[in-house]
Design an enzyme around this catalytic site. Sequence first.
Site, short mmCIF file in Angstrom:
data_model
loop_
_atom_site.label_atom_id
_atom_site.label_comp_id
_atom_site.label_asym_id
_atom_site.label_seq_id
_atom_site.Cartn_x
_atom_site.Cartn_y
_atom_site.Cartn_z
N CYS A 184 -5.52 9.58 20.31
CA CYS A 184 -4.50 9.14 21.29
C CYS A 184 -4.33 10.18 22.39
CB CYS A 184 -3.16 8.86 20.61
SG CYS A 184 -3.15 7.30 19.72
N ASN B 214 2.09 0.31 16.37
CA ASN B 214 0.82 0.44 15.65
C ASN B 214 0.46 -0.88 14.98
OD1 ASN B 214 3.07 1.06 14.00
ND2 ASN B 214 1.79 2.07 12.49
N ILE B 215 -0.82 -1.18 15.00
CA ILE B 215 -1.34 -2.45 14.45
C ILE B 215 -2.46 -2.10 13.48
CG2 ILE B 215 -2.37 -4.67 15.03
CD1 ILE B 215 -1.08 -4.36 17.84
N GLU B 216 -2.15 -2.23 12.20
CA GLU B 216 -3.12 -1.83 11.17
C GLU B 216 -4.01 -2.99 10.78
OE1 GLU B 216 -0.77 -0.05 8.04
OE2 GLU B 216 -0.40 1.74 9.27
N CYS C 136 -1.79 11.38 17.72
CA CYS C 136 -2.97 11.88 17.00
C CYS C 136 -4.05 12.31 18.01
CB CYS C 136 -3.51 10.80 16.06
SG CYS C 136 -4.32 9.44 16.92
N CYS D 56 -3.16 2.84 17.07
CA CYS D 56 -1.87 3.53 17.13
C CYS D 56 -0.99 2.91 18.22
CB CYS D 56 -2.06 5.00 17.45
SG CYS D 56 -2.84 5.95 16.15
N GLU E 203 0.61 4.38 20.61
CA GLU E 203 0.37 4.95 21.93
C GLU E 203 -0.80 4.27 22.63
OE1 GLU E 203 0.77 6.49 19.06
OE2 GLU E 203 1.49 8.54 19.27
N1 THU Z 1 0.29 6.23 14.08
C1 THU Z 1 0.67 5.90 15.35
O1 THU Z 1 0.77 4.71 15.69
N2 THU Z 1 0.94 6.90 16.21
C2 THU Z 1 1.00 8.22 15.90
O2 THU Z 1 1.33 9.04 16.74
C3 THU Z 1 0.63 8.66 14.53
C4 THU Z 1 0.11 7.59 13.63
C5 THU Z 1 0.09 5.15 13.12
C6 THU Z 1 -1.33 4.89 12.68
C7 THU Z 1 -1.10 4.24 11.32
O3 THU Z 1 -0.86 2.86 11.50
C8 THU Z 1 0.17 4.88 10.80
O4 THU Z 1 0.81 5.45 11.93
C9 THU Z 1 -0.05 5.92 9.73
O5 THU Z 1 -0.97 6.86 10.16
#
Ligand code: THU
Length: 134
Positions: A94, A47-49, A91, A58, A60
């Site tokens: 995704c 995941n890259i925020e 989510c 996310c 995925e």
């Molecule tokens: N996130 C994912 O990368 N994949 C998931 O299946 C659930 C959520 C990430 C998004 C965000 O960066 C962090 O988790 C918290 O929601």
Amino acid sequence: MKRKAPDLGDLVELATEARQRAHAPFSRFKVGAALRTRDGWIVTGCNIENASYGLTLCAERTAVFKAVSEGLRDFDAIAVVVDAPKLAAPCGPCRQILWEFCGDIWVRMETLKGKRKTMRMSELLPLPFDRSNL
Ligand code: THU
């Protein structure tokens, strides 16, 4: 009758490594993913925020977009790894993207402590909206 899930151990290992590369300074919730093609290519994602939150990608979707942009199609499984008491299922957005590009693949969810569950995409996204509707 139920289909037997394939061995997804290698995929979990690569997703665990990818998780360490997550950029999650806001949630501190790091996620790793590893997506496999039917002929054995594996592409990872994390995941890259972003400070604007909504631009967060996310793990995925990172894996799917990386793979598709490299010309890979025909996937058979994805592993998603988190360090939390609960498994993280993909989510909603995704699930839609996974269905679009991967169809009814295996989805392995696993925690660093070894809790795991494997499901099919069709179980995670029953009654999908897709090209067959158009
Ligand atoms: N996130 C994912 O990368 N994949 C998931 O299946 C659930 C959520 C990430 C998004 C965000 O960066 C962090 O988790 C918290 O929601």
